[in-house]
Design an enzyme around this catalytic site. Sequence first.
Site, mmCIF file in Angstrom:
data_model
loop_
_atom_site.group_PDB
_atom_site.id
_atom_site.type_symbol
_atom_site.label_atom_id
_atom_site.label_comp_id
_atom_site.label_asym_id
_atom_site.label_seq_id
_atom_site.Cartn_x
_atom_site.Cartn_y
_atom_site.Cartn_z
ATOM 1 N N SER A 16 79.367 110.980 114.598
ATOM 2 C CA SER A 16 78.701 110.644 113.269
ATOM 3 C C SER A 16 77.048 111.195 113.416
ATOM 4 O O SER A 16 76.726 111.893 112.602
ATOM 5 C CB SER A 16 78.280 109.050 113.399
ATOM 6 O OG SER A 16 77.686 108.758 112.474
ATOM 7 N N ARG A 20 83.270 101.553 109.515
ATOM 8 C CA ARG A 20 83.191 101.210 111.018
ATOM 9 C C ARG A 20 82.218 99.858 111.044
ATOM 10 O O ARG A 20 82.503 99.018 111.882
ATOM 11 C CB ARG A 20 82.296 102.340 111.600
ATOM 12 C CG ARG A 20 83.321 103.234 112.072
ATOM 13 C CD ARG A 20 82.396 104.533 112.432
ATOM 14 N NE ARG A 20 81.660 104.354 113.633
ATOM 15 C CZ ARG A 20 80.512 104.922 114.203
ATOM 16 N NH1 ARG A 20 80.060 106.053 113.384
ATOM 17 N NH2 ARG A 20 79.933 104.822 115.270
HETATM 18 N N1 URA Z 1 73.361 106.438 114.127
HETATM 19 C C1 URA Z 1 74.395 107.125 113.248
HETATM 20 O O1 URA Z 1 73.946 108.079 112.659
HETATM 21 N N2 URA Z 1 75.730 106.923 113.534
HETATM 22 C C2 URA Z 1 76.422 106.010 114.484
HETATM 23 O O2 URA Z 1 77.361 106.097 114.491
HETATM 24 C C3 URA Z 1 75.322 105.360 115.317
HETATM 25 C C4 URA Z 1 73.967 105.521 115.064
#
Ligand code: URA
Length: 438
Positions: A185, A170
């Site tokens: 996430s 990403r």
């Molecule tokens: N923090 C995370 O752990 N994942 C993300 O996608 C964005 C911020």
Amino acid sequence: MTAVKLILDKKREGHALGSAEIREFIEGFCRGEIPDYQMSALAMAICCRGMTQRETADLTEAMMRSGAVLDWEGVTSLPTADKHSTGGVGDKLSLVIQPLAAACGVAVPSLTGRGLGITGGTADKLETIPGYDASLSLDSFRKVISSVGVSMTVQTDEITPADKKLYALRDVTGTVSSIPLITASILSKKLAEGAGVLVFDVKCGKGAFMKSREEALQLAQSLVSGAKAAGRKASALITSMDAPLGYAVGNACEVEEALEMLSPGECRVAVEKARALSVELAAEMVSLALNMPIDQAREMCREKLSQGAAKAKFVEMVAAQGGDLAAFSRLLEKPVFKYRIQAMRSGFVSAIDAERVGKVALSLGAGRGKATDRIDPLAGVRLSVAVGDKVSLGSPLATLEKSSDPDGLEKAAAELFKAFVISSDAPQEEALLLERID
Ligand code: URA
């Protein structure tokens, strides 16, 4: 693989994916059968087309199940809770909130991150305490929870490997800023931690991941509904991150400021504001975990702070993880290179741009531009003022500090100076706590 292509076509056309399709995609990606380019294509399709709440919950669960899922039964008899912050500049609140909730009788197993970019990481801050082990094995993590009731350590590779793999993609494919992907996430990691209660501090403003109130609200709602769908109690506070929290932005200096917040008695104005916000967040955890009305939980948190019980918990946790606070005090006395900036006019401090302060601290060595960068524990910015303060010509605004060499201090100081807006009129006081979501 035809099935994979069909899934990509389906999401590209804006249709909802089935639970099995999402699970199999993530499993295939983790096994290495689905290549990075197809995972990236799905991430981009999700970014453009979004996901329903049900799809987000399925993605979260598939990511959570890609690694170990912790269970606290038999380790502690206390209810478990954790707080997650989406990250801000000067955000040292975990160092206060987690031991404070533990002092109230809640077990707090907190898997925390290292800093990347302008937002610092709790693990980096704690590691400035000589000896502190922020890389506990899962077994040691359990032991500290069992004996102390709170532990803060970095997430091991056993937890949500799918997130690690997907986040790396990403980051380089322009697919970070998607609410379903961010939710999955954050939430997959927090759910894998096994706490029964999750409280989210969704930061909003110049120094935050979510710049607008609307985006912060969407993320907060998505995190809370996802956590509830996974059977957890959850709430979120949307909090302002236009200006740094407190006065210290760095690592050792933030631990020092957290100790000020934890110590009974009065503290400096901006530190007191950060402490009040910590009480709100800890009270959310305590209220949900102990089934207690929020007013009562808030009162309990204030009492534990004023009696020194929260600080005692912090000290106990640090000792259990090998940290030496006396050596930390000696570290703070080490000479550093300093550069002070001062006001060029009199008036009121009406803004301190958190993003700019964060970038300056990063450039001094307080953070990492890339994951392999080393941190200077003593680097950072110590603000002398907070928003609303009255200043005169020549009043100190901030001091930049670093320990390695004085290179770059003057240039960084010029940048930092631009973070301050001084105006003739006093600004309207802005609350740190903007909104509660449950
Ligand atoms: N923090 C995370 O752990 N994942 C993300 O996608 C964005 C911020």
